[in-house]
Design an enzyme around this catalytic site. Structure first.
Site, mmCIF file in Angstrom:
data_model
loop_
_atom_site.group_PDB
_atom_site.id
_atom_site.type_symbol
_atom_site.label_atom_id
_atom_site.label_comp_id
_atom_site.label_asym_id
_atom_site.label_seq_id
_atom_site.Cartn_x
_atom_site.Cartn_y
_atom_site.Cartn_z
ATOM 1 N N CYS A 5 -1.974 48.462 53.851
ATOM 2 C CA CYS A 5 -1.349 49.663 54.405
ATOM 3 C C CYS A 5 0.159 49.492 54.521
ATOM 4 O O CYS A 5 0.659 48.391 54.728
ATOM 5 C CB CYS A 5 -1.906 49.933 55.792
ATOM 6 N N ARG A 10 2.321 46.916 47.762
ATOM 7 C CA ARG A 10 1.452 46.230 48.709
ATOM 8 C C ARG A 10 -0.022 46.525 48.419
ATOM 9 O O ARG A 10 -0.894 45.835 48.944
ATOM 10 C CB ARG A 10 1.779 46.675 50.138
ATOM 11 N N TRP A 32 -4.905 51.395 52.900
ATOM 12 C CA TRP A 32 -5.824 50.535 52.165
ATOM 13 C C TRP A 32 -7.084 50.490 53.020
ATOM 14 O O TRP A 32 -7.076 49.930 54.118
ATOM 15 C CB TRP A 32 -5.203 49.147 52.024
ATOM 16 N N ASN A 42 -1.062 50.639 60.887
ATOM 17 C CA ASN A 42 -1.502 49.476 60.100
ATOM 18 C C ASN A 42 -2.259 48.555 61.039
ATOM 19 O O ASN A 42 -1.837 48.368 62.179
ATOM 20 C CB ASN A 42 -0.296 48.690 59.560
ATOM 21 N N GLY A 43 -3.325 47.935 60.556
ATOM 22 C CA GLY A 43 -4.060 46.992 61.414
ATOM 23 C C GLY A 43 -5.423 47.554 61.771
ATOM 24 O O GLY A 43 -5.901 48.516 61.157
ATOM 25 N N GLU A 54 -6.142 27.576 40.739
ATOM 26 C CA GLU A 54 -5.127 28.631 40.752
ATOM 27 C C GLU A 54 -5.180 29.454 39.453
ATOM 28 O O GLU A 54 -5.079 30.675 39.487
ATOM 29 C CB GLU A 54 -3.735 28.013 40.971
ATOM 30 N N LYS A 75 -5.915 33.479 39.246
ATOM 31 C CA LYS A 75 -5.052 34.428 38.537
ATOM 32 C C LYS A 75 -5.877 35.263 37.575
ATOM 33 O O LYS A 75 -5.734 36.469 37.507
ATOM 34 C CB LYS A 75 -3.955 33.709 37.724
ATOM 35 N N GLU A 125 -8.281 37.714 39.379
ATOM 36 C CA GLU A 125 -7.564 38.752 40.134
ATOM 37 C C GLU A 125 -7.147 39.933 39.262
ATOM 38 O O GLU A 125 -7.292 41.080 39.660
ATOM 39 C CB GLU A 125 -6.242 38.180 40.685
ATOM 40 N N HIS A 130 -22.498 17.320 36.978
ATOM 41 C CA HIS A 130 -23.405 17.610 38.093
ATOM 42 C C HIS A 130 -23.825 19.075 38.133
ATOM 43 O O HIS A 130 -24.119 19.607 39.201
ATOM 44 C CB HIS A 130 -22.742 17.211 39.410
ATOM 45 N N LYS A 132 -1.308 42.999 48.239
ATOM 46 C CA LYS A 132 -0.313 41.926 48.238
ATOM 47 C C LYS A 132 -0.314 41.191 49.564
ATOM 48 O O LYS A 132 -0.231 39.980 49.628
ATOM 49 C CB LYS A 132 1.060 42.536 47.960
HETATM 50 C C1 BG6 Z 1 -3.544 38.103 49.120
HETATM 51 C C2 BG6 Z 1 -2.717 38.096 47.844
HETATM 52 O O1 BG6 Z 1 -4.888 37.945 48.838
HETATM 53 O O2 BG6 Z 1 -3.097 37.079 50.013
HETATM 54 C C3 BG6 Z 1 -2.705 36.699 47.223
HETATM 55 O O3 BG6 Z 1 -3.252 39.036 46.943
HETATM 56 C C4 BG6 Z 1 -2.198 35.695 48.229
HETATM 57 O O4 BG6 Z 1 -1.849 36.720 46.085
HETATM 58 C C5 BG6 Z 1 -2.998 35.735 49.523
HETATM 59 O O5 BG6 Z 1 -2.256 34.412 47.675
HETATM 60 C C6 BG6 Z 1 -2.304 34.949 50.622
HETATM 61 O O6 BG6 Z 1 -1.115 35.609 50.934
HETATM 62 P P1 BG6 Z 1 0.144 34.923 51.589
HETATM 63 O O7 BG6 Z 1 1.147 36.050 51.695
HETATM 64 O O8 BG6 Z 1 -0.291 34.425 52.935
HETATM 65 O O9 BG6 Z 1 0.597 33.832 50.703
#
Ligand code: BG6
Ligand code: UD1
Length: 702
Positions: A2, A33, A88, A115-116, A572, A576, A579, A595, A697
């Site tokens: 949000c 965001r 959101w 927000n929240g 990681e 990526k 996502e 295993h 984000k």
């Molecule tokens: C969200 C983002 O899930 O939060 C990720 O989409 C991010 O990219 C994760 O890694 C953690 O966010 P932050 O801001 O605490 O690093």
């Protein structure tokens, strides 16, 4: 996630069209965001009239809706308050009804954006329904708007000002909020308040402000609870009410207090504009002067002034809020010549890693100085253990650097996912150092874990990208990674900068150890070259695009194998890929292959092996052999000229060659081909790279 945007103009003439475009532009800046619907509230044509417009989808849908309403855009407002929101969905599906602003009643007496999450919304809703309020949405937020009206009606005879009313409402709310309230009873005014959710206020005036701070106003008489037994029949809420509802400041005349910052020389009111937002990106194009609200601050904007109220004074709490000058330029958050923010951010890494190290590493004397940690280095060295807490990509940067931090500091390290750490109520002691790694500095799970550790008396350290964020402010000390704003939801440059910041922390913590000197120097020399090596890796872009086009784009699943330092890279890379390309992808510890995972291997399953040279290289080679023996045809990320399998029969093996660096830094280089691979997988599949479905984000809810 949000986003909030509000705009108040005072003695600055704006027509409705200008106000609407300010709001819509503000919302567009918050788009990155992640959100699923948006809305806004502005004044109507008659006094006491408020127009609310809400739409599902992108802000341009809201824009279309607004344009279709035939509103009189030429109507001029000398003073006006407007609020807007990108939502959101958490409680209730994305729909125009569930989008914000929410209203107290059909005549829109109070409208709010939030927000929240209000955790006690069910209790509040039950109470308000028993009082005749009719709820129209599935959201937790709606109860705040209705509560405003309820409390207003209850206290009508008291002639409360807007901030006094807000105090009575807020004391009833449990959970987290960034909140804007607008009301027909307080035209041209806005209440902006936060608890656990960021909010800042940009200030624009023609004349220079007299002060670069705003005083915090505390009640000047003891605030007491009042009994509302006769009005609130629900027993659980009675409890809340008796303990909570505050006696408003009868007789005090806060309305007449003047904010020192906004006081004009001649006593004539000063024209002013205020831009209130959950994120600086929507404010910087209007003004660089901003004030960050703190939790429980109640900002009251009226008559061209900004007042900050708090319900009670607490020892040691600052009595002012500074108006800071933001250095962030709008073009910093624009795409530049790239097609997507993510692509821009991947290609920014040669510079962003330099910015992380700038002024902190002296490559001649081989010393590392982290200004934000210097006063705490001794305390950290003495700690019993270091607990690293984070979510998502930030968690992977902890995993990637754990070994080197442990090796250099000889302090046991635990790496925790914030949500799991909280679920377990893991024991934390006063001699622990807890390191919170976060790009946004606002992730709810990490924030709650931080509060948990602060309450237990541990030393808390932030490794954060966003200056002024909640984690940055609520940790005892820390390091800003200075990677610059990251807008693509998939984190890229923040990862490499977090990685380097954590390595620098390990270097700073171990600079008293003579036995570690050679190792430290080797790493510092490695860091000196890392930026130019990243540039070299980025040259693989075309090859990776081709590889994705020819064999990966239509695959359903992809495995990444790594061990030691490269296990984090595998995780990681897999994150990526899933996502943004929505392809199933799994990072596997190469040692675990036999295993279970080996059962998946055949000639069809795409497998990428992180096979750069380090002490575990022979074991990785053995994993590659095992894969090949099962007809697998892996793609190898290896060092230049260090092909792990050199038999003629394996000529068909594809490689992505990256420069060699020190073992503990190799992950910075190895992750980049995977970032590029995920980028091309998303682009070539036609997915929205910067705003992947269902993701945000900055995840500011638990
Ligand atoms: C969200 C983002 O899930 O939060 C990720 O989409 C991010 O990219 C994760 O890694 C953690 O966010 P932050 O801001 O605490 O690093
Ligand atoms: C600081 C300045 C930088 C300036 C440099 C000059 C800021 C934000 N940084 O950088 O502009 O060039 O001094 O010496 O003003 N902190 C936390 N938690 C966190 C992150 C940081 O508490 O998560 C604290 C630090 O302990 C420190 C302050 O914030 O007190 C600034 O941190 P950082 O920007 O990393 O410090 P410097 O690199 O010294």
């Amino acid at each position: 996630m949000c986003g909030i945007f509000g705009y108040v103009n005072y003695l600055v003439e704006k027509n409705r069209g200008e106000i609407l475009s300010t709001l819509l532009e503000g919302l567009k800046r918050l788009e990155y965001r992640g959100y699923d619907s948006s809305g806004l509230a502005i004044d109507g044509d008659k006094p006491n009239e408020v127009f609310i417009e809400k739409a599902v989808g992108k802000v341009k849908e809201l824009e279309k809706l607004v344009n279709s309403q035939n509103l009189d855009t030429s109507k001029v407002f000398e003073s006006h308050s407007a609020i807007a929101h990108t939502r959101w969905a958490t409680h209730g599906a994305p729909s125009p009804l569930n989008a914000h602003p929410h209203r107290s009643d059909p005549t829109h007496e109070f409208v709010i954006v939030h927000n929240g999450i209000v955790t006690n919304f069910r209790e509040l809703k039950a109470l308000l329904m028993s009082k005749g309020f009719v709820f129209e949405t599935e959201t937790d937020t709606e109860c705040i708007a209705k509560l405003c009206k309820y409390v207003y009606e209850l206290n009508k005879h008291r002639n409360l000002d807007f901030s006094q009313l807000a105090k009575l409402v807020l004391v009833e709310l449990q959970g987290a909020y960034g909140l804007l309230i607008k009301s027909v009873h307080y035209p041209g005014e806005v209440i902006a308040t936060r608890k656990g959710s960021p909010l800042l206020i940009g200030v624009k005036t023609d004349k220079k402000l007299k002060m670069d701070f705003v005083d915090v106003e505390f009640p000047d008489i003891t605030v007491e609870a009042v009994s509302t037994t006769d009005t609130l029949p629900n027993p659980s809420l009675l409890q809340v009410a008796n303990n909570g509802l505050l006696n408003p400041l009868m007789g005090s005349d806060l309305r007449h207090s003047q904010s020192r910052a906004f006081m004009s020389e001649d006593g004539v009111p000063m024209p002013a504009e205020f831009f209130i937002a959950s994120d600086a990106s929507s404010v910087v194009e209007h003004t660089k002067k901003v004030l960050f609200l703190e939790d429980d601050d109640i900002a009251h904007i009226y008559d061209g002034e900004l007042h900050i109220h708090r319900v009670r004074r607490q020892d040691g709490q600052s009595t002012t809020r500074s108006i800071q000058t933001l250095e962030m330029e709008l073009n910093e958050i624009m795409k530049g010549n790239y097609d997507h923010f993510m692509q821009k951010e991947i290609f920014e890494q040669p510079e962003s890693v330099i910015n992380t190290m700038r002024g902190r590493i002296d490559f001649d004397t081989k010393t590392v100085t982290l200004g934000g940690l210097s006063a705490y280095i001794q305390t950290i060295r003495r700690s019993r253990r270091i607990i690293m807490v984070a979510c998502g990509t930030s968690y992977h940067s902890c995993l990637a650097t754990r070994t080197i931090i442990e090796e250099l500091t000889e302090i046991p390290i635990v790496v925790e996912l914030a949500s799991d750490f909280l679920d377990r109520r893991s024991p934390v002691f006063r001699d622990d150092t807890c390191v919170f790694v976060s790009q946004s500095g606002e992730t709810a799970d990490s924030m709650l874990a931080l509060q948990y550790c602060n309450e237990r008396g541990a030393l808390t350290v932030g490794i954060v990208n966003t200056v002024g964020s909640s984690i940055s402010r609520q940790t005892h000390c820390g390091v800003h990674i200075n990677a610059g704003p990251e807008i693509g939801v998939a984190s890229t440059k923040a990862y490499t900068s977090q990685y380097i910041a954590l390595v620098m922390m390990a270097l700073a913590l171990s600079d008293d150890s003579i036995s570690k000197t050679a190792r430290r120097h080797e790493i510092i020399d490695g860091l000196a070259k890392i930026s130019s090596q990243i540039k070299t890796v980025l040259q693989l872009d075309d090859k990776i695009k081709q590889m994705v086009t020819s064999e990966l784009v239509s695959q359903k699943s992809l495995l990444l194998l790594g061990r030691g330092y490269q296990f984090a890279t595998a995780l990681e890379g897999a994150l990526k890929i899933k996502e943004i390309s929505y392809m199933h992808s799994e990072g596997v510890l190469a040692g675990e292959l036999k295993h279970g995972v080996l059962a998946l291997v055949d000639e069809d399953l795409p497998i990428i092996v992180l096979a750069t040279k380090d002490s575990l290289f022979p074991k990785v080679v053995s994993s590659v052999e095992q894969v090949i023996a099962r007809k697998g045809n892996p793609i190898l990320i290896c060092n230049e000229g260090e092909h792990p399998v050199s038999r003629p029969a394996d000529k068909s093996l594809r490689t992505l060659e990256v420069p060699a660096t020190v073992d503990c830094l190799q992950g910075v280089l190895n992750v980049i081909p995977l970032q590029l691979m995920s980028y091309w997988l998303a682009v070539l599949n036609g997915h929205n790279v910067d705003y992947p479905r269902n993701l945000a984000k900055s995840v500011t809810v638990e």
